[in-house]
Design a protein around this motif. Sequence first.
Motif, PDB file in Angstrom:
ATOM      1  N   ASN A 294       4.723  -0.477  -3.187  1.00  0.00           N
ATOM      2  CA  ASN A 294       3.263  -0.364  -3.228  1.00  0.00           C
ATOM      3  C   ASN A 294       2.682  -0.710  -4.589  1.00  0.00           C
ATOM      4  O   ASN A 294       3.327  -0.569  -5.630  1.00  0.00           O
ATOM      5  CB  ASN A 294       2.846   1.077  -2.896  1.00  0.00           C
ATOM      6  CG  ASN A 294       3.289   1.506  -1.524  1.00  0.00           C
ATOM      7  OD1 ASN A 294       3.160   0.770  -0.547  1.00  0.00           O
ATOM      8  ND2 ASN A 294       3.823   2.727  -1.433  1.00  0.00           N
ATOM      9  N   THR A 295       1.424  -1.127  -4.548  1.00  0.00           N
ATOM     10  CA  THR A 295       0.607  -1.185  -5.748  1.00  0.00           C
ATOM     11  C   THR A 295      -0.544  -0.198  -5.578  1.00  0.00           C
ATOM     12  O   THR A 295      -0.936   0.138  -4.461  1.00  0.00           O
ATOM     13  CB  THR A 295       0.048  -2.594  -6.016  1.00  0.00           C
ATOM     14  OG1 THR A 295      -0.866  -2.957  -4.976  1.00  0.00           O
ATOM     15  CG2 THR A 295       1.167  -3.618  -6.079  1.00  0.00           C
ATOM     16  N   THR A 296      -1.077   0.263  -6.690  1.00  0.00           N
ATOM     17  CA  THR A 296      -2.166   1.238  -6.678  1.00  0.00           C
ATOM     18  C   THR A 296      -3.308   0.699  -7.520  1.00  0.00           C
ATOM     19  O   THR A 296      -3.076   0.177  -8.621  1.00  0.00           O
ATOM     20  CB  THR A 296      -1.700   2.600  -7.229  1.00  0.00           C
ATOM     21  OG1 THR A 296      -0.624   3.091  -6.431  1.00  0.00           O
ATOM     22  CG2 THR A 296      -2.826   3.616  -7.208  1.00  0.00           C
TER      23      THR A 296
ATOM     24  N   ARG B 129      -4.358   3.199  -2.587  1.00  0.00           N
ATOM     25  CA  ARG B 129      -3.298   2.357  -2.061  1.00  0.00           C
ATOM     26  C   ARG B 129      -3.698   1.949  -0.661  1.00  0.00           C
ATOM     27  O   ARG B 129      -3.980   2.833   0.193  1.00  0.00           O
ATOM     28  CB  ARG B 129      -1.950   3.102  -2.035  1.00  0.00           C
ATOM     29  CG  ARG B 129      -1.234   3.072  -3.362  1.00  0.00           C
ATOM     30  CD  ARG B 129       0.138   3.711  -3.300  1.00  0.00           C
ATOM     31  NE  ARG B 129       0.070   5.114  -2.921  1.00  0.00           N
ATOM     32  CZ  ARG B 129      -0.278   6.095  -3.744  1.00  0.00           C
ATOM     33  NH1 ARG B 129      -0.595   5.818  -5.000  1.00  0.00           N
ATOM     34  NH2 ARG B 129      -0.309   7.333  -3.323  1.00  0.00           N
TER      35      ARG B 129
ATOM     36  N   GLU C  74       2.671   7.944  -7.337  1.00  0.00           N
ATOM     37  CA  GLU C  74       2.183   7.969  -5.956  1.00  0.00           C
ATOM     38  C   GLU C  74       2.089   9.379  -5.376  1.00  0.00           C
ATOM     39  O   GLU C  74       1.920   9.547  -4.171  1.00  0.00           O
ATOM     40  CB  GLU C  74       3.028   7.054  -5.062  1.00  0.00           C
ATOM     41  CG  GLU C  74       3.025   5.613  -5.531  1.00  0.00           C
ATOM     42  CD  GLU C  74       3.687   4.655  -4.574  1.00  0.00           C
ATOM     43  OE1 GLU C  74       4.247   5.109  -3.550  1.00  0.00           O
ATOM     44  OE2 GLU C  74       3.646   3.439  -4.847  1.00  0.00           O
TER      45      GLU C  74
END
Length: 338
Positions: free
Chosen positions: A211-213, A227, A276
Amino acid sequence: MNGEWLIRGRDGRLSVYLMTQDAVLCRAEQVPGGPWDAPRRIGGDQRLHSAAGIGQGADSYAHLVAWRPTGPGESDLVHSTHFRPLLAALDWDAVGHPNDKGDRTGRPVAVVDAQGRAHIFVRNSGGGLSMRAQKQKGGWCPWRDFKGTDLQEVPAAVAGKDGRIEAYAAGAGALVYWRQEGPATEFQLVEEVEAEARPGTLRALATSDENTTLFFTDTAGRLSAWRPGAGPVALLPAAGPGPVAAVRCELDGHDCTLLAQCSSSGRVAFAAYPSEQESAGAWWTESGPRLPADAGVSLAVDAVGRVVAAVLSPSTGQLLLTRRKDEPGLALTAWQEV
């Protein structure tokens, strides 16, 4: 500078990039952890406008993008690659204008995929997002219009899983997200979510292998994290008006996200939490001396795995640095001018 302007080069040296009124300058460690050299102009004698973006690939090369004046009321974008901190960067190379010609349309962003190709994102004159990518064997692909309307001036982009590029922008009451479905593939509009982001506060970070945030400050003054696939989460009150710096690092054996922001009090505020896991909470701790109003902060991890924070004031040229001590928690050394 748009992006983390404190970076670690391929040879382990840290370097910082700063924007003057008409040039990008670089300072670098002479050896990892050692003294710093004097500022050097990047990319030759080309005169630039006072805004630039920086990105870094897995190969640790720095890619810079900036606007240059080409005539009365007209500008185009230029790109330079810096392979090693103490080597000269390539001369600025023309990338063009997302609308063929015209004046500046927004602050540019540079990000690099797994193949080492720079991607340049910038708002276009129609208020949408445009992108141009390097070809694998040299030159540039055509500009691509991602569409969108009334987008804010400064987007955010980051290399996620397998070096695939993901891009974010804020519009009227919404955040918009595009991504590549595979390495070196076309971009797709994936998601829009309701949110009110303050202009100039977007910062994207790869927070896991998957994931990227996107971090942003909302209009209520809350620093929030988003996200795609879920709604934005308010993390804590923003420490100050500008964007946060963000880095993924290991703290006491835990995978953490460290945030830093120049606070309204004039100092630097730090907050860390398990990556996260926004529900774990975070809180600010201020550090260092009071800074000029134009100071900015950037984060990196050095050659031996220590978190490093740098503060730079464009008006004074003052560069301050601190590193994490070899102690539990986020204990930092005294700030030093370099």
